[in-house]
Design an enzyme around this catalytic site. Structure first.
Site, PDB file in Angstrom:
ATOM      1  N   ARG A  91      30.855  43.628  28.875  1.00 16.16           N
ATOM      2  CA  ARG A  91      31.298  44.681  28.243  1.00 16.16           C
ATOM      3  C   ARG A  91      32.259  44.340  26.942  1.00 16.16           C
ATOM      4  O   ARG A  91      32.025  44.429  25.750  1.00 16.16           O
ATOM      5  CB  ARG A  91      32.323  45.704  28.719  1.00 16.16           C
ATOM      6  CG  ARG A  91      31.763  46.498  29.733  1.00 16.16           C
ATOM      7  CD  ARG A  91      32.590  47.399  30.675  1.00 16.16           C
ATOM      8  NE  ARG A  91      33.303  46.184  31.310  1.00 16.16           N
ATOM      9  CZ  ARG A  91      34.100  46.263  32.465  1.00 16.16           C
ATOM     10  NH1 ARG A  91      34.334  47.781  32.907  1.00 16.16           N
ATOM     11  NH2 ARG A  91      34.771  45.577  33.015  1.00 16.16           N
ATOM     12  N   SER A 129      35.050  51.205  36.513  1.00 14.92           N
ATOM     13  CA  SER A 129      35.075  52.155  38.097  1.00 14.92           C
ATOM     14  C   SER A 129      36.444  52.462  38.017  1.00 14.92           C
ATOM     15  O   SER A 129      36.673  53.795  38.465  1.00 14.92           O
ATOM     16  CB  SER A 129      34.587  51.232  38.996  1.00 14.92           C
ATOM     17  OG  SER A 129      33.310  50.964  39.077  1.00 14.92           O
TER      18      SER A 129
END
Ligand code: PNS
Length: 158
Positions: A91, A129
């Protein structure tokens, strides 16, 4: 020969960021196994069974992807299943250091297994998450960040 890749992770829970990586990777390989790592030492929000269920629910329409779990080493699982590649998403630069050492450890265990990295697309690069969990716990709408199966599981857990 079939090109098989393993997409390992905690997936606690799976996010749209993971799914985006998976969909893109599924075009590059004949078969992908999404592998949920069972780690008894790590506190998980969802059980492995719940995580597998959520992933299965999110996979509709992606034909060449299977789901499994392991308590063992990822590269060992890969070798046992005829896979020569692992898939991981990146990311931001902050992911690099972790991925660098994880790759080094995997390479030390089995030099024949390579990891292929997919950059997350704009819009998915802040999703993690743990953020999902914090957002949900704070009452923030997570429906555009995770598959429906995850939202359903959160509701069941309440
Ligand atoms: O989603 P995550 O938590 O970033 O995934 C990390 C994961 C599960 C891919 C990694 O910790 C892993 O492969 N665990 C299984 C045990 C293993 O093979 N460890 C690697 C070297 S010690």
């Amino acid at each position: 020969m079939k090109r098989i890749a393993i997409y390992p992770g905690s997936f606690d829970p799976i996010t749209n960021g993971h799914l985006d990586i998976l969909k893109r990777a599924s075009k590059a390989f004949d078969e992908i196994i999404v592998l949920v790592a069972e780690n008894d030492e790590k506190h998980s929000r969802f059980t492995v069974k719940e995580r597998l269920e959520m992933i299965e629910g999110a996979l509709k329409g992606i034909e060449n992807v299977k789901v499994d779990s392991t308590k063992g080493l990822t590269v060992k699982y890969a070798k046992d299943h005829g896979a020569k590649f692992l898939i991981r998403g990146l990311r931001a630069v902050s992911d690099f250091e972790y991925e660098f050492t994880l790759n080094a450890a995997n390479e030390y265990i089995d030099h024949d297994i390579d990891t292929v990295y997919f950059m997350s697309t704009i819009g998915h690069n802040f999703i993690s998450s743990s953020y999902i969990d914090s957002l949900y716990s704070s009452g923030v709408d997570i429906t555009s960040l995770v598959p429906k199966s995850v939202v359903e599981m959160y509701k069941q857990k309440k």
